[in-house]
Design a protein around this motif. Sequence first.
Motif, short mmCIF file in Angstrom:
data_model
loop_
_atom_site.label_atom_id
_atom_site.label_comp_id
_atom_site.label_asym_id
_atom_site.label_seq_id
_atom_site.Cartn_x
_atom_site.Cartn_y
_atom_site.Cartn_z
N TRP A 93 0.11 5.46 -3.29
CA TRP A 93 0.84 4.40 -3.99
C TRP A 93 1.92 4.98 -4.89
N CYS A 145 -6.46 2.95 -3.95
CA CYS A 145 -5.55 3.00 -2.80
C CYS A 145 -5.18 4.46 -2.50
N LYS A 167 -2.24 -0.14 2.41
CA LYS A 167 -3.55 -0.58 1.94
C LYS A 167 -3.41 -1.51 0.73
N SER A 172 1.62 -0.10 -3.18
CA SER A 172 0.66 0.63 -2.35
C SER A 172 1.11 0.56 -0.90
N TRP A 180 -5.08 -4.09 -2.38
CA TRP A 180 -6.17 -4.08 -3.35
C TRP A 180 -6.26 -5.45 -4.00
#
Length: 353
Positions: free
Chosen positions: A344, A341, A327, A324, A329
Amino acid sequence: MFRSRRSLSVRQLWKRRCTPSSRGQGEGAPCIPEDLHNALRPAVHQLFKKLKDEQLWKLSEAVESHGRWDCGCILLPWEIRSGKLSPQVLVCRLYRWPDLRYPSELKSLSHCQNFWKRSAEGASVCCNPYHFSRLATPEVITSPVYKRREAAWPDPSKVPLTEEESIRYNARGLYDTTLSRGSIQNGHWCKLAYWEHRTRVGSLYSVTEPSVHIFYDLPKASGFCLGFLGSEPRNEIVRRTRKKIGQGVVLSHEQGEVWVYNCSEHPIFINSHTLAFATTRGQAVHKLPPGFSIKVFDGEKAAELSERSKLADGPCDLHSVRISFAKGWGACYSRQFITSCPCWLEILLSTTK
């Protein structure tokens, strides 16, 4: 007063030292102290004297562009040292990582002439700081166990699915993000799929060369350009995140191993089963800062894991890696699943090579 082109180049190079970064760990953090910077001055100028005019301007272009275009190798005889530091450590310390100490912390990139050479074999060493990455021990963010993944995907009994989505539900009713392994043909060591949230954008990108550059917008570059992939309408979060991809990542296939180098200005987040610790349940998400590289796939470890029955619950593909951009997760984020996201990448490794 007239100054020679060489003296101007040396002055410019000295002024463009490493600057502090506001993004925490990564390039330029922490800032090199003034006293340490001054202590490097004699060694730096000694190194500059050993470079030819053409090499000085190559170095100047590399530093000015922050690696956005490849200026080629800047080679010096292997035995040359500037004080106690080897040339590659000195330039990387000055322009990229002030806390760098040893050559063993660095890894040559695939476009460098010394990439396939062992140190004993090389008659020269490259002094281009953007021909190196720094080896990482990334931060690990544990995601929920795989059983909870089914909540992140649409219910086939309630939501109309495309043909591709339909075939990707397995017999247990869990959604597997890995595309059909049958699509990996001989000659490709991997295929790449780019996603925005739950939507795959563009076609699969087949990789046959030993390395591939995945980027958003980069002059003088070839590879998988995500900026060319169209998907409308895009929401504002996706548009902002796409711009943060920048120089993106470089994937390289090296004797049964796959390495990822983060050459963007933002961290990337990686999920790979051969990166996870042996005791990790669910998904281990690894944070990789800018300028760092890490081995995201180990063929020997994958073969070992395939013989065990201690894998995470639910469907699992050891030959799939997910990245990703910008960002993260997992448990530490509001985004619990990678499908939350904005941008990605899915790396589908061939099992036939």
